[in-house]
Design an enzyme around this catalytic site. Sequence first.
Site, PDB file in Angstrom:
ATOM      1  N   TYR A  38       3.418   8.759   9.775  1.00  0.00           N
ATOM      2  CA  TYR A  38       4.488   8.704  10.768  1.00  0.00           C
ATOM      3  C   TYR A  38       5.812   9.215  10.204  1.00  0.00           C
ATOM      4  CZ  TYR A  38       1.388   5.522  13.412  1.00  0.00           C
ATOM      5  OH  TYR A  38       0.344   4.944  14.089  1.00  0.00           O
ATOM      6  N   HIS A  93      -6.364   5.001   7.823  1.00  0.00           N
ATOM      7  CA  HIS A  93      -5.882   5.521   9.098  1.00  0.00           C
ATOM      8  C   HIS A  93      -6.972   6.220   9.907  1.00  0.00           C
ATOM      9  CE1 HIS A  93      -1.941   7.105  11.108  1.00  0.00           C
ATOM     10  NE2 HIS A  93      -2.864   6.834  12.007  1.00  0.00           N
TER      11      HIS A  93
END
Length: 265
Positions: free
Chosen positions: A41, A99
């Site tokens: 991110y 992830h």
Amino acid sequence: MDELSKIGLGTYKNTDPEQCSEIVSTALEMGYRHIDTAQAYDNEAHVGTGIERADVNPDDVFLATKVWDDTLAYDDVLSSTDESLDRLGVESVDLLYVHWPRDTYDAEETLPAFDELHDEGTIEHVGLSNFTPEQLDEARDTLDAPIFAHQVEMHPLLQQEELHEYAREDDHWLVAYAPIARGEVTEIDEIQTVAEKHDATPHQVSLAWLASKEHVVAIPKTSSEAHLRDNLEARKLELDEEDMATIDGIEREERLIDPDDAPWN
């Protein structure tokens, strides 16, 4: 199983330093306690600044981040997690996820590093994200630490019944990202009907539907203080059995996050 707040804060795409820090600190002071970020991110430092700014005890904040798929080799997991902690300004995190289990993921290579981080107290809990049931089985067999959470896209248009049942049987959390289907819930007749019945917004109904489910929490993302407040209000919305059945009965399956190399493709 440790309790997670039923409504947390996602930070995907919130990369503006000041905006991200401000929304995190505002959320915490408003009552949020579960903050979700990720290496990919590109905002861990901003999230850390927001936590530091907030007038709350950092020990009361449940902080989660994720290891990206270019650092899933054993040593890379360890080093990249150290870098995440530095950016976040903390000595440990409550939850660390894999992830994506894509080509660079190998359970026997990646997961022992998570166990090491867990054993040394660098991470409190181990999480997985975007796994298939078969990959969850493999991870359970490989890990010494229990799976604490599995984060997946989940909303009324992608109800994830199989993974929800798996979470209930395995006693881990199913953490729903994109819980309002990127706003598409506003166009669903069944959601609109329930919203009108309760004088609520479709977004609140979608979040309340998720929060009403056993072992499920939602992490909507927003950069708006008004939306922060509206989302948190969804915790007070009590859907009855008829409401739940109405939404459960939506017979559409629309996956919004579906890269070509996703494990289900």
